[in-house]
Design a protein around this motif. Structure first.
Motif, PDB file in Angstrom:
ATOM      1  N   TYR A  93      40.254  66.329  59.158  1.00 44.17           N
ATOM      2  CA  TYR A  93      40.143  65.112  57.891  1.00 44.17           C
ATOM      3  C   TYR A  93      39.417  64.204  57.270  1.00 44.17           C
TER       4      TYR A  93
ATOM      5  N   ARG B 289      42.679  57.517  55.449  1.00 47.07           N
ATOM      6  CA  ARG B 289      42.660  58.315  56.755  1.00 47.07           C
ATOM      7  C   ARG B 289      43.264  59.885  56.135  1.00 47.07           C
TER       8      ARG B 289
ATOM      9  N   LEU C 210      44.336  63.717  55.513  1.00 49.18           N
ATOM     10  CA  LEU C 210      44.666  64.921  55.781  1.00 49.18           C
ATOM     11  C   LEU C 210      44.468  66.117  55.188  1.00 49.18           C
TER      12      LEU C 210
END
Length: 117
Positions: A37, A45, A47
């Protein structure tokens, strides 16, 4: 004690490359899906990439597809993120994550990647 220790971040010029590593211990690494991440201040955040427990399957965010490669070495309990053709918008703190359905998730402490001329 579970540990995920990222390394390899730093300052790089646009177009450059970095290779992040995440050394893991304290859990059955080969059973876990591993994910990278990234996060910039004020944003959620994101991915970036994931790799299955055996390494046979990988997925990438559209923003990094064709530039980043995730891999793992189950003998060394380590996951990698090769980042090529870096752009200023790749600047973020990068975190590795261990995921196995029904089990606790584990996170590293993060490593800063700065892409700037």
């Amino acid at each position: 004690q579970v540990q995920l220790v990222e390394s390899g971040g730093g300052l790089v010029q646009p177009g450059g490359s970095l290779r992040l590593s995440c050394a893991c211990s304290g859990f059955t690494f080969s059973s876990y899906t591993m994910r990278w991440y990234r996060q910039v201040p004020g944003k959620e955040r994101e991915l970036v990439a994931r790799i299955s427990s055996t390494g046979s399957s990988t997925n990438y965010a559209d923003s990094v597809k064709g530039r980043f490669t995730i891999s793992r070495d189950n003998a060394k309990n380590t996951v990698y993120l090769q980042m090529n053709s870096l752009r200023p918008e790749d600047t973020a703190v990068y975190y590795c994550n261990a995921y196995w359905f029904g089990m606790p998730e584990y996170w590293g402490q993060g490593t800063q990647v700065t892409v700037s001329s």
